[in-house]
Design an enzyme around this catalytic site. Structure first.
Site, mmCIF file in Angstrom:
data_model
loop_
_atom_site.group_PDB
_atom_site.id
_atom_site.type_symbol
_atom_site.label_atom_id
_atom_site.label_comp_id
_atom_site.label_asym_id
_atom_site.label_seq_id
_atom_site.Cartn_x
_atom_site.Cartn_y
_atom_site.Cartn_z
ATOM 1 C CG HIS A 70 -1.757 1.165 1.444
ATOM 2 N ND1 HIS A 70 -3.118 1.130 1.337
ATOM 3 C CD2 HIS A 70 -1.438 2.459 1.773
ATOM 4 C CE1 HIS A 70 -3.610 2.346 1.569
ATOM 5 N NE2 HIS A 70 -2.606 3.161 1.845
ATOM 6 C CD GLU A 71 1.883 3.617 3.709
ATOM 7 O OE1 GLU A 71 2.176 4.688 3.161
ATOM 8 O OE2 GLU A 71 0.835 3.454 4.361
ATOM 9 C CG HIS B 140 0.632 6.335 -0.541
ATOM 10 N ND1 HIS B 140 -0.467 6.881 -1.161
ATOM 11 C CD2 HIS B 140 0.146 5.700 0.562
ATOM 12 C CE1 HIS B 140 -1.561 6.606 -0.464
ATOM 13 N NE2 HIS B 140 -1.216 5.876 0.583
HETATM 14 ZN ZN LIG Z 1 -2.468 5.221 2.132
#
Ligand SMILES: [Zn+2]
Length: 397
Positions: A183-184, A187
């Protein structure tokens, strides 16, 4: 992205309505379970979390300690790098002999795998240590920007809390942390692939209900056989990746009791949206009014005020609690439309990089997604995916 509260209400109500059949089936299971355990047919909100936990224990023969043996940190990282290369054409190259704030911090240069163009840098500070900031997140150290043919290279930092290898103890990750790390990384990719001219619209400066869509999208790769095997390998024998059966169970567990769990979230989101778009509101009466409509009439205990126990996860998200569900739903649309049948489709991945991530905050994100999908974003795929994974719902044995 939603632009108005009305749009948010419509979205939440539509999602809630579409979840009602599934949530009713789940509630029947829990009511039967309580009847079997206690000989009692009544079922209230105070029973919900307890019986969901009991149901999970009964239904899943999944030992999370055993699952953890398949996720040594270095293998997970190399799997993530491989997925990001295959999918988005991004190569992560370690930069040696760099000064940083701790010996465990590693700097990577991110280059375009076909042109070798340097796109950005990421510092990985992923191991826990005493006194370190205890959250998992991505921070911008320098946003990208362009001027007169020159480009300022974006620099980002990923912080997480993986255990460090200690003597004979290997560095193994919990599955939930593997999902969190991917998930990170999404980003990071968003930050580095953002090509906007002005720093103000660069990095992760995009609409608040859009910024989590790419990361929710990428989480899907943790629940698919092909990609999960790329990130896994048994601690004692790396050649053995996680079994197909285990992967299926993890995916099924993700969505177990999804109907009731999401309805609880929707209740919070509606409450949040109403109190932040009304002049004066009686919060006790508001909960009394909303609760039976959203939660299928499951009774609340008399004399309590759930509004006084607003979950910690919602604090600081005034009027934006809906963004979690919003992101999950539209990420599911992108996944189903572009990647579900070909997880490592470089063409779809590059289009995503160039059309969705590159504009950053310079374009309206609803238009960005519409352009990428070739139509307006839809909530339909989310329910199709969840129905496939959640149904048929088991009976109490
Ligand atoms: Zn996030």
């Amino acid at each position: 992205m939603a632009k108005t509260s009305i749009k948010v209400f419509e979205f939440l109500e539509e999602v809630s309505k579409n979840l009602s059949d599934l949530a009713t089936t789940e509630l029947k299971f829990l009511t039967d379970l309580k009847m079997k355990e206690e000989g009692d047919t009544s079922f209230g909100m105070e029973d919900l979390s307890y019986y969901i936990r009991i149901a999970e224990e009964l239904q899943f023969n999944l030992d999370l300690t055993e699952v953890r043996q398949y996720f040594p940190v270095d293998l997970v990282l190399s799997g993530i790098f491989k997925i990001l290369n295959d999918l988005f054409g991004l190569k992560f190259k370690e930069v040696k002999d760099v000064e940083s704030w701790h010996e465990t911090v590693v700097l990577y240069a991110v280059v375009d795998s076909s042109s070798n163009e340097l796109l950005g840098y990421v510092y990985l500070d992923i191991f826990s240590r005493p006194g370190k900031f205890a959250h998992t997140c991505v921070l911008s150290l320098q946003n990208g920007s362009s001027s007169q043919g020159m480009r300022q290279i974006p620099v980002t930092l990923l912080i997480s809390q993986c255990p460090k290898k200690l003597d004979e103890y290997p560095s193994l990750m919990r599955f939930s942390d593997v999902v969190g790390l991917l998930h990170e990384f999404s980003h990071v990719v968003h930050h580095i692939c953002n090509r906007s001219t002005f720093s103000r619209f660069s990095g992760l400066h995009v609409e608040g209900d859009f910024v989590e869509i790419p990361s929710h999208l990428l989480e899907n790769w943790c629940y698919e056989n092909v990609s999960l095997k790329m990130m896994s390998g048994l601690n004692k024998d790396n050649t053995k990746s996680i079994s197909t059966e285990m992967c299926k169970l993890l995916k099924r567990k993700r969505d177990f009791f999804l109907g009731l769990k999401l309805k609880q979230e929707i209740l919070i989101c509606l409450f949040d949206q109403i109190i932040h778009s009304s002049e004066s509101i009686d919060i006790v009466e508001l909960v009394k009014d909303l609760h039976p409509k959203v939660m299928l009439g499951i009774p609340l205990l008399e004399g309590i005020n759930p509004a006084s126990m607003f979950p910690r996860s919602a604090i600081g998200y005034d009027a934006t609690c809906y963004t979690q569900i919003w992101s999950e739903v539209f990420a599911a649309d992108i996944f189903a439309t572009k990647f579900q049948d070909d997880l490592l489709n470089l063409h779809a991945g590059l289009q995503f990089r160039n059309k969705v991530l590159a504009p950053g905050g310079t374009l309206d994100s609803f238009n960005i997604l519409s352009d990428y999908l070739g139509r307006k974003p839809s909530i339909r795929s989310f329910f199709e995916i969840k129905a496939r994974n959640c149904l048929p719902f088991p009976n109490v044995k």
